[in-house]
Design a protein around this motif. Sequence first.
Motif, PDB file in Angstrom:
ATOM      1  N   GLU A  15      10.721  27.763 -25.511  1.00 12.34           N
ATOM      2  CA  GLU A  15       9.919  28.015 -24.313  1.00 12.34           C
ATOM      3  C   GLU A  15       9.940  26.798 -23.391  1.00 12.34           C
ATOM      4  OE1 GLU A  15       5.236  28.734 -23.196  1.00 12.34           O
ATOM      5  OE2 GLU A  15       6.058  29.840 -24.907  1.00 12.34           O
ATOM      6  N   HIS A  16       9.913  25.615 -23.983  1.00 15.54           N
ATOM      7  CA  HIS A  16       9.981  24.383 -23.191  1.00 15.54           C
ATOM      8  C   HIS A  16      11.294  24.311 -22.409  1.00 15.54           C
ATOM      9  CE1 HIS A  16       9.409  20.207 -22.070  1.00 15.54           C
ATOM     10  NE2 HIS A  16      10.524  19.851 -22.687  1.00 15.54           N
ATOM     11  N   ALA A  17      12.400  24.679 -23.073  1.00 11.80           N
ATOM     12  CA  ALA A  17      13.708  24.674 -22.407  1.00 11.80           C
ATOM     13  C   ALA A  17      13.753  25.723 -21.297  1.00 11.80           C
ATOM     14  CB  ALA A  17      14.812  24.933 -23.426  1.00 11.80           C
ATOM     15  N   ALA A  18      13.147  26.884 -21.540  1.00 13.41           N
ATOM     16  CA  ALA A  18      13.132  27.950 -20.542  1.00 13.41           C
ATOM     17  C   ALA A  18      12.336  27.525 -19.309  1.00 13.41           C
ATOM     18  CB  ALA A  18      12.549  29.226 -21.145  1.00 13.41           C
ATOM     19  N   LYS A  19      11.231  26.844 -19.517  1.00 17.03           N
ATOM     20  CA  LYS A  19      10.423  26.368 -18.388  1.00 17.03           C
ATOM     21  C   LYS A  19      11.179  25.295 -17.601  1.00 17.03           C
ATOM     22  CE  LYS A  19       5.878  27.521 -20.259  1.00 17.03           C
ATOM     23  NZ  LYS A  19       4.585  26.994 -20.792  1.00 17.03           N
ATOM     24  N   TYR A  20      11.944  24.475 -18.311  1.00 13.69           N
ATOM     25  CA  TYR A  20      12.789  23.493 -17.630  1.00 13.69           C
ATOM     26  C   TYR A  20      13.794  24.225 -16.740  1.00 13.69           C
ATOM     27  CZ  TYR A  20      15.800  19.427 -16.906  1.00 13.69           C
ATOM     28  OH  TYR A  20      16.524  18.416 -16.329  1.00 13.69           O
ATOM     29  N   ALA A  21      14.387  25.297 -17.272  1.00 12.01           N
ATOM     30  CA  ALA A  21      15.354  26.081 -16.498  1.00 12.01           C
ATOM     31  C   ALA A  21      14.704  26.683 -15.252  1.00 12.01           C
ATOM     32  CB  ALA A  21      15.941  27.185 -17.373  1.00 12.01           C
ATOM     33  N   ALA A  22      13.463  27.133 -15.383  1.00 11.29           N
ATOM     34  CA  ALA A  22      12.753  27.716 -14.244  1.00 11.29           C
ATOM     35  C   ALA A  22      12.531  26.673 -13.150  1.00 11.29           C
ATOM     36  CB  ALA A  22      11.417  28.299 -14.699  1.00 11.29           C
ATOM     37  N   ARG A  23      12.176  25.476 -13.551  1.00 18.19           N
ATOM     38  CA  ARG A  23      11.968  24.400 -12.562  1.00 18.19           C
ATOM     39  C   ARG A  23      13.290  23.985 -11.928  1.00 18.19           C
ATOM     40  NH1 ARG A  23       8.084  23.264 -16.669  1.00 18.19           N
ATOM     41  NH2 ARG A  23       5.987  23.465 -15.788  1.00 18.19           N
ATOM     42  N   LEU A  24      14.353  24.013 -12.732  1.00 12.63           N
ATOM     43  CA  LEU A  24      15.678  23.705 -12.191  1.00 12.63           C
ATOM     44  C   LEU A  24      16.108  24.768 -11.185  1.00 12.63           C
ATOM     45  CD1 LEU A  24      18.263  21.976 -12.255  1.00 12.63           C
ATOM     46  CD2 LEU A  24      19.051  23.362 -14.181  1.00 12.63           C
ATOM     47  N   SER A  25      15.833  26.035 -11.487  1.00 13.54           N
ATOM     48  CA  SER A  25      16.203  27.123 -10.575  1.00 13.54           C
ATOM     49  C   SER A  25      15.410  27.046  -9.272  1.00 13.54           C
ATOM     50  CB  SER A  25      15.977  28.483 -11.247  1.00 13.54           C
ATOM     51  OG  SER A  25      14.601  28.789 -11.357  1.00 13.54           O
ATOM     52  N   TYR A  26      14.188  26.524  -9.358  1.00 12.87           N
ATOM     53  CA  TYR A  26      13.376  26.350  -8.156  1.00 12.87           C
ATOM     54  C   TYR A  26      13.999  25.303  -7.239  1.00 12.87           C
ATOM     55  CZ  TYR A  26       9.271  25.544  -5.202  1.00 12.87           C
ATOM     56  OH  TYR A  26       8.419  25.427  -4.129  1.00 12.87           O
ATOM     57  N   ALA A  27      14.555  24.253  -7.874  1.00 10.67           N
ATOM     58  CA  ALA A  27      15.171  23.170  -7.096  1.00 10.67           C
ATOM     59  C   ALA A  27      16.544  23.549  -6.566  1.00 10.67           C
ATOM     60  CB  ALA A  27      15.277  21.910  -7.953  1.00 10.67           C
ATOM     61  N   MET A  28      17.219  24.438  -7.295  1.00  8.27           N
ATOM     62  CA  MET A  28      18.580  24.833  -6.922  1.00  8.27           C
ATOM     63  C   MET A  28      18.545  26.232  -6.306  1.00  8.27           C
ATOM     64  SD  MET A  28      20.557  22.305  -7.773  1.00  8.27           S
ATOM     65  CE  MET A  28      22.187  23.042  -7.855  1.00  8.27           C
ATOM     66  N   ALA A  29      18.849  26.345  -5.043  1.00 15.18           N
ATOM     67  CA  ALA A  29      18.840  27.648  -4.376  1.00 15.18           C
ATOM     68  C   ALA A  29      19.933  28.542  -4.944  1.00 15.18           C
ATOM     69  CB  ALA A  29      19.039  27.460  -2.878  1.00 15.18           C
ATOM     70  N   ASN A  30      19.671  29.848  -4.906  1.00 15.52           N
ATOM     71  CA  ASN A  30      20.658  30.840  -5.322  1.00 15.52           C
ATOM     72  C   ASN A  30      21.107  30.634  -6.769  1.00 15.52           C
ATOM     73  OD1 ASN A  30      22.308  33.083  -4.958  1.00 15.52           O
ATOM     74  ND2 ASN A  30      24.056  31.866  -4.310  1.00 15.52           N
ATOM     75  N   SER A  31      20.142  30.700  -7.682  1.00 13.27           N
ATOM     76  CA  SER A  31      20.445  30.535  -9.097  1.00 13.27           C
ATOM     77  C   SER A  31      19.831  31.669  -9.914  1.00 13.27           C
ATOM     78  CB  SER A  31      19.941  29.185  -9.611  1.00 13.27           C
ATOM     79  OG  SER A  31      18.552  29.050  -9.380  1.00 13.27           O
ATOM     80  N   LYS A  32      20.340  31.837 -11.116  1.00 12.43           N
ATOM     81  CA  LYS A  32      19.914  32.926 -11.991  1.00 12.43           C
ATOM     82  C   LYS A  32      19.689  32.392 -13.397  1.00 12.43           C
ATOM     83  CE  LYS A  32      21.706  37.259 -14.004  1.00 12.43           C
ATOM     84  NZ  LYS A  32      22.866  38.196 -14.021  1.00 12.43           N
TER      85      LYS A  32
END
Length: 276
Positions: A15-32
């Motif tokens: 879950e910690h890794a998934a939340k990191y991915a969510a924050r990364l996707s927020y910083a990076m436009a057009n991501s999935k």
Amino acid sequence: MSTYLVPVDFSKTAEHAAKYAARLSYAMANSKIILLNAYYVSEYESILPTPDMVITTEEHIADEISRRNKALEKLKLKLLEINADADIEISLTRQTILRSIIDRINREKIDLIIIGSNGKKAKEESDIGSNAIKISKSSPVPVLVVPPKAHYESIRKAVLACDFKKVKEVIPMQALKNILSKHSLNLQVLNIDAGHKVNSEEEHFLHDMLKDFSPTYHYSSHPDTIKGIVKFAKSEGAQLIIALPKKYSFFESLLHESVSQKLTIKSHVPVLLLKD
């Protein structure tokens, strides 16, 4: 579009890794983000009873699949709280986690796999975290290992650690360019074998290969290589450590579980295992 594959097993680590991915996707436009859970039942499990004398029936499998899909949806909602506009797909497979990851990579372009690393004091150990090194060995795409205490920060500075040996064979230039082209990074190259004489020809090759990224070069003589890398990254305020687990490289040893686990546990920032 950048696509991040996040294997999850519903542990705190994942879950910690998934939340990191969510924050990364927020910083990076057009991501999935793809949240991937693998529920593999071997032939023996469907025939032989478990230690508590329970046989895995089709009804039990159906119930477990339903439970896991609900857990994936719940995790997706948590990530949407971080990034409401995130493009998040949930996926449940009936294969092993490694086979599921490779199959997904073969079906579509995955830019990055994000995995949580188990810490020394983890109250709840993740099976995926325990197999992070096995996954990185098999993955044809970069693997980002997120230590337990690492939280997302805008990646402004990265440490590229190498031993200045056989640099033409060791440095995965295309993979490195793919990463650096998406981030405006201050690249710090750390020679982790400074106790030995540096081959001037190899050093020249390295400077020439990386000249487009305008890196700065540093030399470490710390007796403990892992501690030396982590100490340098902390002193420089880096948000990322890039390791090169490839033949002839010192970082080939990072694919040995004990060494890489030390790095990902002791590091205060994520570790990117970068391969061609």
